[in-house]
Motif scaffolding. Structure first.
Motif, PDB file in Angstrom:
ATOM      1  N   GLU A   1      31.398  -4.476  10.267  1.00  0.00           N
ATOM      2  CA  GLU A   1      30.220  -5.351  10.328  1.00  0.00           C
ATOM      3  C   GLU A   1      29.941  -5.991   8.975  1.00  0.00           C
ATOM      4  O   GLU A   1      29.584  -7.161   8.888  1.00  0.00           O
ATOM      5  N   LEU A   2      30.123  -5.178   7.953  1.00  0.00           N
ATOM      6  CA  LEU A   2      29.840  -5.664   6.607  1.00  0.00           C
ATOM      7  C   LEU A   2      30.795  -6.790   6.235  1.00  0.00           C
ATOM      8  O   LEU A   2      30.387  -7.833   5.720  1.00  0.00           O
ATOM      9  N   VAL A   3      32.092  -6.572   6.522  1.00  0.00           N
ATOM     10  CA  VAL A   3      33.087  -7.596   6.171  1.00  0.00           C
ATOM     11  C   VAL A   3      32.833  -8.862   6.975  1.00  0.00           C
ATOM     12  O   VAL A   3      32.685  -9.954   6.415  1.00  0.00           O
ATOM     13  N   ILE A   4      32.744  -8.703   8.311  1.00  0.00           N
ATOM     14  CA  ILE A   4      32.539  -9.898   9.144  1.00  0.00           C
ATOM     15  C   ILE A   4      31.185 -10.533   8.838  1.00  0.00           C
ATOM     16  O   ILE A   4      31.062 -11.751   8.723  1.00  0.00           O
ATOM     17  N   GLY A   5      30.173  -9.695   8.695  1.00  0.00           N
ATOM     18  CA  GLY A   5      28.835 -10.207   8.430  1.00  0.00           C
ATOM     19  C   GLY A   5      28.798 -11.016   7.146  1.00  0.00           C
ATOM     20  O   GLY A   5      28.198 -12.093   7.089  1.00  0.00           O
ATOM     21  N   THR A   6      29.449 -10.498   6.092  1.00  0.00           N
ATOM     22  CA  THR A   6      29.490 -11.234   4.834  1.00  0.00           C
ATOM     23  C   THR A   6      30.221 -12.554   5.017  1.00  0.00           C
ATOM     24  O   THR A   6      29.792 -13.592   4.500  1.00  0.00           O
ATOM     25  N   CYS A   7      31.330 -12.510   5.764  1.00  0.00           N
ATOM     26  CA  CYS A   7      32.068 -13.760   6.009  1.00  0.00           C
ATOM     27  C   CYS A   7      31.166 -14.770   6.721  1.00  0.00           C
ATOM     28  O   CYS A   7      31.084 -15.934   6.320  1.00  0.00           O
ATOM     29  N   ILE A   8      30.503 -14.306   7.788  1.00  0.00           N
ATOM     30  CA  ILE A   8      29.629 -15.224   8.533  1.00  0.00           C
ATOM     31  C   ILE A   8      28.551 -15.783   7.610  1.00  0.00           C
ATOM     32  O   ILE A   8      28.251 -16.982   7.619  1.00  0.00           O
ATOM     33  N   ALA A   9      28.005 -14.909   6.768  1.00  0.00           N
ATOM     34  CA  ALA A   9      26.954 -15.372   5.855  1.00  0.00           C
ATOM     35  C   ALA A   9      27.505 -16.427   4.899  1.00  0.00           C
ATOM     36  O   ALA A   9      26.866 -17.456   4.659  1.00  0.00           O
ATOM     37  N   LEU A  10      28.701 -16.186   4.364  1.00  0.00           N
ATOM     38  CA  LEU A  10      29.296 -17.150   3.438  1.00  0.00           C
ATOM     39  C   LEU A  10      29.547 -18.478   4.147  1.00  0.00           C
ATOM     40  O   LEU A  10      29.302 -19.551   3.602  1.00  0.00           O
ATOM     41  N   VAL A  11      30.035 -18.373   5.394  1.00  0.00           N
ATOM     42  CA  VAL A  11      30.281 -19.594   6.169  1.00  0.00           C
ATOM     43  C   VAL A  11      28.962 -20.325   6.415  1.00  0.00           C
ATOM     44  O   VAL A  11      28.844 -21.525   6.169  1.00  0.00           O
ATOM     45  N   LEU A  12      27.964 -19.560   6.849  1.00  0.00           N
ATOM     46  CA  LEU A  12      26.669 -20.171   7.162  1.00  0.00           C
ATOM     47  C   LEU A  12      26.087 -20.884   5.947  1.00  0.00           C
ATOM     48  O   LEU A  12      25.505 -21.953   6.059  1.00  0.00           O
ATOM     49  N   GLU A  13      26.270 -20.242   4.784  1.00  0.00           N
ATOM     50  CA  GLU A  13      25.665 -20.810   3.587  1.00  0.00           C
ATOM     51  C   GLU A  13      26.246 -22.187   3.285  1.00  0.00           C
ATOM     52  O   GLU A  13      25.583 -23.045   2.739  1.00  0.00           O
ATOM     53  N   ARG A  14      27.548 -22.339   3.605  1.00  0.00           N
ATOM     54  CA  ARG A  14      28.191 -23.613   3.260  1.00  0.00           C
ATOM     55  C   ARG A  14      28.256 -24.577   4.418  1.00  0.00           C
ATOM     56  O   ARG A  14      28.747 -25.687   4.266  1.00  0.00           O
ATOM     57  N   LEU A  15      27.824 -24.132   5.565  1.00  0.00           N
ATOM     58  CA  LEU A  15      27.921 -24.966   6.755  1.00  0.00           C
ATOM     59  C   LEU A  15      27.200 -26.280   6.514  1.00  0.00           C
ATOM     60  O   LEU A  15      26.098 -26.302   5.984  1.00  0.00           O
ATOM     61  N   THR A  16      27.868 -27.369   6.884  1.00  0.00           N
ATOM     62  CA  THR A  16      27.233 -28.653   6.632  1.00  0.00           C
ATOM     63  C   THR A  16      26.372 -29.099   7.806  1.00  0.00           C
ATOM     64  O   THR A  16      25.518 -29.946   7.658  1.00  0.00           O
ATOM     65  N   ALA A  17      26.624 -28.502   8.982  1.00  0.00           N
ATOM     66  CA  ALA A  17      25.829 -28.932  10.129  1.00  0.00           C
ATOM     67  C   ALA A  17      25.471 -27.745  10.998  1.00  0.00           C
ATOM     68  O   ALA A  17      26.210 -26.765  11.075  1.00  0.00           O
ATOM     69  N   GLY A  18      24.333 -27.827  11.637  1.00  0.00           N
ATOM     70  CA  GLY A  18      23.972 -26.863  12.671  1.00  0.00           C
ATOM     71  C   GLY A  18      23.620 -25.481  12.169  1.00  0.00           C
ATOM     72  O   GLY A  18      23.676 -24.510  12.917  1.00  0.00           O
ATOM     73  N   ARG A  19      23.248 -25.360  10.900  1.00  0.00           N
ATOM     74  CA  ARG A  19      22.978 -24.037  10.332  1.00  0.00           C
ATOM     75  C   ARG A  19      21.783 -23.361  11.002  1.00  0.00           C
ATOM     76  O   ARG A  19      21.835 -22.189  11.355  1.00  0.00           O
ATOM     77  N   GLY A  20      20.728 -24.140  11.192  1.00  0.00           N
ATOM     78  CA  GLY A  20      19.528 -23.572  11.809  1.00  0.00           C
ATOM     79  C   GLY A  20      19.797 -23.035  13.198  1.00  0.00           C
ATOM     80  O   GLY A  20      19.347 -21.949  13.565  1.00  0.00           O
ATOM     81  N   TRP A  21      20.564 -23.778  13.973  1.00  0.00           N
ATOM     82  CA  TRP A  21      20.867 -23.350  15.332  1.00  0.00           C
ATOM     83  C   TRP A  21      21.706 -22.088  15.340  1.00  0.00           C
ATOM     84  O   TRP A  21      21.517 -21.190  16.158  1.00  0.00           O
ATOM     85  N   LEU A  22      22.661 -22.029  14.415  1.00  0.00           N
ATOM     86  CA  LEU A  22      23.522 -20.864  14.367  1.00  0.00           C
ATOM     87  C   LEU A  22      22.719 -19.623  13.983  1.00  0.00           C
ATOM     88  O   LEU A  22      22.932 -18.543  14.533  1.00  0.00           O
ATOM     89  N   MET A  23      21.763 -19.809  13.087  1.00  0.00           N
ATOM     90  CA  MET A  23      20.900 -18.690  12.708  1.00  0.00           C
ATOM     91  C   MET A  23      20.143 -18.196  13.930  1.00  0.00           C
ATOM     92  O   MET A  23      20.019 -16.986  14.155  1.00  0.00           O
ATOM     93  N   ALA A  24      19.615 -19.138  14.711  1.00  0.00           N
ATOM     94  CA  ALA A  24      18.865 -18.756  15.907  1.00  0.00           C
ATOM     95  C   ALA A  24      19.775 -18.024  16.886  1.00  0.00           C
ATOM     96  O   ALA A  24      19.383 -17.018  17.490  1.00  0.00           O
ATOM     97  N   LEU A  25      21.013 -18.511  17.014  1.00  0.00           N
ATOM     98  CA  LEU A  25      21.971 -17.881  17.919  1.00  0.00           C
ATOM     99  C   LEU A  25      22.254 -16.449  17.468  1.00  0.00           C
ATOM    100  O   LEU A  25      22.359 -15.527  18.282  1.00  0.00           O
ATOM    101  N   LEU A  26      22.363 -16.258  16.148  1.00  0.00           N
ATOM    102  CA  LEU A  26      22.643 -14.928  15.606  1.00  0.00           C
ATOM    103  C   LEU A  26      21.559 -13.926  15.990  1.00  0.00           C
ATOM    104  O   LEU A  26      21.826 -12.742  16.130  1.00  0.00           O
ATOM    105  N   LEU A  27      20.343 -14.445  16.140  1.00  0.00           N
ATOM    106  CA  LEU A  27      19.239 -13.526  16.402  1.00  0.00           C
ATOM    107  C   LEU A  27      19.215 -13.043  17.844  1.00  0.00           C
ATOM    108  O   LEU A  27      18.565 -12.056  18.148  1.00  0.00           O
ATOM    109  N   ILE A  28      19.927 -13.728  18.736  1.00  0.00           N
ATOM    110  CA  ILE A  28      19.881 -13.308  20.142  1.00  0.00           C
ATOM    111  C   ILE A  28      20.532 -11.936  20.346  1.00  0.00           C
ATOM    112  O   ILE A  28      19.901 -11.040  20.909  1.00  0.00           O
ATOM    113  N   PRO A  29      21.770 -11.723  19.881  1.00  0.00           N
ATOM    114  CA  PRO A  29      22.325 -10.365  20.031  1.00  0.00           C
ATOM    115  C   PRO A  29      21.457  -9.313  19.349  1.00  0.00           C
ATOM    116  O   PRO A  29      21.262  -8.226  19.885  1.00  0.00           O
TER     117      PRO A  29
END
Lengths: 384, 317, 281
Positions: free
Chosen positions: B106-134
């Motif tokens: 979880e830590l490895v994947i989670g960090t990767c997702i966080a790094l990706v999210l931080e640099r994401l140029t589009a749709g970051r807010g939506w992806l954050m919301a999606l993350l909260l569903i699980p």
């Protein structure tokens, strides 16, 4: 309205830090008392003890004739203005000002009238329905004042109320706060680290340092007759020039570096204590304005120095010079960044704009001998 | 430079007693206790008493009668049953290993997702919301959903592995498959939690540090290892602590997804304790399982006390 | 490297965005299966290869869940228990959080550490004594059997979050209040709470989520359908041999919607709540 008196008040924090030592002060009815000192000198702690926000470790605090050590803040009949104003962000200006009255269960119409009246005094009438977030710094400061005066307390406490304002506004508000205080004539304790603020606003100024009261008197006395080195160095801008010096045998002159300054009879009579220091080291204090002109233009003692920099202010010249004597520092009285500059024996003179002074040359200043101050280097106390 | 003191001569006065608390402070402290009392009482009633009782039960002979039970004397028997039971030893190891693996992944994947999210140029807010569903999903639903995905005859997983030529592996029918399948389900649900914590940590990092590193000529990879990761350490420590302690209570997922099976291959400590107490009515040994689990968690807590201390803040220092 | 300029198609198609897309798929696909599954007929859902779209679609699963499996009872119970527990947690947690953040109580530090430990304590460690206690006082199969433990278990974290928020409010505001004559409760209500609303949202959403999803205690304490909550209800759908996935998915979608909406609206507060500990370090 009431007097406030602190008798031998101490504050010791649980970690052992002794913030205020044996502070005794009497604030007269309607008086504007300023507590001033460098940060950490205990002035804010002292104020908060008066407010009831800090415990008093020992000593007695009286408001009027009542001992209030154990009285809750709300029953001390005081109002306080904080540095960050502490305005309630969710209330309008009118609600902020009227909150204390509402707590006293005052009828709504009375509250409205009082708030309106207060707003008029402070020029806030058109902002009454705004929230603090929509106001400028000066307006917020005024609301904070309004919140205090609307209650008609017997004592005003202000903790650096102007330090969040920019320089120009600060000067303007300084006058305004003084004006309001005179108008409502309530005993006021005002805390600041800014000696100019203290000098311009206070009926009396109490200078504190490291928890100890250094001197408490009206501003002119503090300026002309500082009790000790710290007060001498702290009050006045530019600061007093303080040099290591020694008194000659016979006490008719002082030696500063390689120069000898002969003391006129008026000085030796005024400072009769100097005789005891014959042949001993002292600290010589000279305010910039006591080096007013070229030595050629006036008779009497002189001081010669190498001119480093001349700042022309129009009405006068600020002359920065160096002499071959050690400059004396009073701990905490100066901006620490400035210390290494001043340590070299530098001084400042306020010279007549027509004096022929140039950077890079030697210049001989006339000394206004009656302004000379002398201090005991061991105790720091003034020699009279 | 001669520094001259004006304080020395006056500091000898007898110091007043330290930190005397006058009536005001005492009153405020009383109000503080008054305000906290209801919350503290509720917490104590539901946690402290049962914990103590649980410990007592774990060292007692528990005898069940018709509609009650009695504690008959002190015994170490419950714990000796545990130590000699292969099921318990397995559950301890399973819980620890399961926790370690899932938290690391979880830590490895989670960090990767966080790094990706931080640099994401589009749709970051939506992806954050999606993350909260699980994260906000009922674990039981999470388990049912993966039960369907892993289904042996019509599950999506079977279909996908068949599609890429991996045949039709049995997931929940074999111990290894069941453990791995459960881990994936768990990782699906909790990685977003880790990702969000790490992302918030990332956003808080000062940008000028990166600019300085770039000026120094550090590559992206070096920057990550030498700057980002060390600066993120407190954040990651917090995430790990929460996840580790949570994972020790693992219950919902195996209860619904595998029932602890096949065999007892996915018996976590919580499952073991629950079945002992509520299916077999072995309250003594069950309490011993519960107490030993609590002890393990407590050990974990003590190990991460430093993190706690940092969190409690500086004003208590 | 974060400022490297990308041009043309590389701005859209780059490693970062592709990795982002994969994360989206990893998270979103199971959710997608659940949603379409709820609209498929049982036969279609059990077909291999699985269908990507629910054709023909049906809402029968939803009516089955509500009519045959009493889903509305579970839903109602979950709502009652969750809302009451959350309200209690916020009320008690606000008071305690304020006290622990702001008043000169001795032993605050130890108390806070103990609270943090309790908040991560495994439920299994206390479930048996609590069960016996509930049986003793006749609380099994009741709302309070869940409301009380939920309140207790969620209080520590709520106290924690709220305390952090209270610490962020300038102390001078309360001091002004004290000087002006506001009592402690008045100070809380009129001065502190309005400014701590974000903290209340955060604590509330966390508590709501935790209560909504709790399983072990709900399973143990309330065996009767009348008092079961959604997690227990869904876990007991079907029989030993048949798991009615379409119905379960329909119920799941209904169960996810309220919390999904809540989390979506308050996502800012969830994120600040998840990180408030890290931030205050």
């Amino acid at each position: 309205m009431a007097t406030v008196s602190l008798e031998q008040v101490n504050k010791v924090y649980p970690n052992g830090f002794h913030a205020v030592h044996d502070l005794s002060l009497d604030i007269a009815d309607g008086e504007f008392m300023v507590l001033v000192g460098p940060s950490g000198c205990g002035k804010t702690t002292a104020l908060r003890m008066v407010a009831g926000l800090e415990d008093i470790s020992s000593g007695t605090l009286k408001i009027g004739t009542r001992t209030v050590n154990d009285v809750t803040p709300k029953d001390r009949d005081i109002a306080m203005v904080f540095q960050n104003y502490a305005l309630y962000p969710h209330m309008t200006v009118a609600e902020n000002i009227g909150f204390a009255l509402k707590l006293r269960k005052m009828p709504k119409t009375d509250i409205e009238a009082r708030v309106k009246e207060t707003a008029e005094i402070l020029g806030l009438t058109e902002w009454l329905n705004r929230k603090p977030g929509q106001l400028s710094g000066g307006q917020r400061q005024r609301v904070a004042m309004g919140r205090a005066i609307v209650r008609e307390p017997s004592v005003f406490l202000m903790d650096e109320p102007l330090s969040n304002l920019d320089a120009k506004l600060r000067v303007q508000m300084r006058a305004e706060v003084s004006r309001i205080q005179r108008r409502i004539n309530v005993s006021t304790i005002y805390v600041t680290h800014d000696q100019i603020e203290a000098m311009t606003m206070g009926d009396r100024v109490a200078v504190m340092r490291a928890g100890l009261l250094q001197q408490c008197d009206n501003p002119q006395v503090l300026y002309d007759h500082p009790d000790n080195l710290f007060v001498a160095a702290f009050i006045g801008s530019p600061a007093m020039n303080l040099y290591e010096a020694s008194v000659t045998e016979g006490a008719a002159a002082v030696r500063v570096g390689s120069q000898q300054i002969d003391l006129p009879a008026s000085v030796t009579t005024a400072h009769s204590g100097l005789a005891a220091f014959a042949g001993k080291r002292i600290v010589l204090g000279l305010r910039p304005e006591h080096l007013p002109a070229s030595g050629d233009a006036r008779p009497g003692p002189t001081l010669t120095g190498d001119v480093d920099l001349v700042e022309a202010l129009g009405s006068e010249l600020m002359v920065h010079f160096t002499i071959d004597a050690k400059r004396v520092q009073a701990e905490g009285a100066h901006d620490p960044d400035a210390e290494d500059v001043a340590a070299a024996g530098e001084g400042v003179a306020r010279v007549d704009p027509r004096a022929p002074v140039k950077a890079g040359e030697r210049f001989t200043f006339a000394i206004d001998a009656d302004g000379m101050q002398f201090f005991d280097p061991e105790t720091g106390l003034a020699i009279w | 430079m001669a520094a001259i003191s004006t304080t020395a001569e006056r500091t000898t006065a007898a110091a007043p007693p330290r930190g005397r608390r006058d009536a005001n402070t005492k009153k405020l402290a009383r109000i503080g206790w008054g305000f906290s009392a209801p919350a503290l009482l509720v917490i104590a009633a539901v946690t402290i008493f049962p914990i103590v009782y649980s410990v007592i039960m774990s060292v007692s002979n528990v005898q069940l009668s018709g509609n009650g039970f009695a504690l008959n004397g002190i015994t170490g028997g419950n714990y000796s049953v545990l130590v000699h039971a292969a099921v318990w030893r397995y559950a301890v190891i399973f819980t620890i290993v399961y926790t370690l693996i899932t938290v690391i992944v979880e830590l490895v994947i989670g960090t990767c997702i966080a790094l990706v999210l931080e640099r994401l140029t589009a749709g970051r807010g939506w992806l954050m919301a999606l993350l909260l569903i699980p994260w906000s999903m009922i674990t039981v639903i999470n388990a049912e959903l993966y039960g369907y995905i892993y289904n042996g005859t019509y599950g999506v997983y079977q279909y996908l592995t068949g599609l890429v030529g991996l045949g039709h592996p049995v997931i929940l029918g074999t111990p290894t498959g069941a453990i791995a399948g459960m881990m994936v389900a768990d990782i699906w649900k909790t990685t977003p939690f880790v990702a969000i914590i790490v992302l918030a940590g990332l956003v808080m990092l000062p940008g000028d540090v990166y600019e300085a590193a770039e000026m120094d000529g550090a590559s992206g990879w070096t920057t990550f290892w030498r700057i980002t990761l060390p600066l993120l350490r407190p954040t990651i420590a917090l995430a790990v602590m929460f996840r580790v302690l949570q994972a020790f209570g693992l219950f919902d997922l195996p209860y619904v997804l595998t029932g602890g099976g096949p065999g007892y291959s996915t018996n976590s400590l919580a499952i073991l304790g629950y079945f002992a107490m509520f299916k077999n009515l072995d309250f003594g040994p069950g309490a011993a399982v519960a107490t030993s689990t609590a002890a393990l968690v407590l050990l974990g807590c003590l190990a991460s006390l430093r993190v706690f201390r940092v969190q409690v803040g500086k004003e208590n220092a | 490297m974060r400022t490297r300029k990308r041009t043309g198609w590389r701005r859209i198609v780059n490693g970062v965005n592709i990795a982002g897309l994969i994360s989206v798929l990893f998270i979103a696909l199971p959710l997608y299966w659940m949603t379409i599954g709820s609209f498929e007929t049982p036969a279609n859902l059990a077909s291999s290869p699985p269908q990507w779209f629910p054709v023909p679609g049906t809402t029968a699963n939803y009516s089955t869940a509500f009519s045959q499996y009493h889903f509305w009872i579970f839903f109602r119970n979950s709502l009652i228990v969750t809302i009451i527990a959350t309200a209690l947690v916020l009320a008690l947690g606000t008071l305690a959080g304020y006290a622990l953040g702001r008043t000169p109580m001795r032993g605050k530090f130890s108390l806070l550490v103990v609270l943090l430990m309790i908040s991560v304590f495994p439920e299994i460690a206390i479930i048996a004594p609590l069960y016996l206690l509930m049986r003793e006082i006749g609380w099994l199969n009741s709302y309070q059997a869940l409301i009380l433990p939920y309140t207790a278990f969620n209080l520590p974290f709520a106290i924690w979050i709220l305390r952090n928020y209270f610490l962020g409010i300038p102390k001078e505001m309360e001091e002004t209040g004290r000087i002006d004559g506001a009592g402690p409760l008045r100070t809380m209500w009129s001065i502190v709470l309005p400014q701590a609303l974000p903290g209340l949202f955060t604590a509330g959403i966390f508590c709501f989520t935790a209560c909504w999803t709790e399983f072990l205690m709900a399973l143990t304490f309330n065996a009767q359908t009348n008092f079961q909550t959604i997690p227990v209800g869904i876990a007991t759908f079907g029989t030993q041999d048949i798991t009615p996935f379409p119905t379960i998915f329909a119920a799941s979608v209904v169960a996810v919607i309220p919390i999904g909406i809540l989390v979506f609206i308050f996502r800012k507060f969830v994120i600040s709540g998840l990180t408030s500990g890290a931030v205050k370090g």
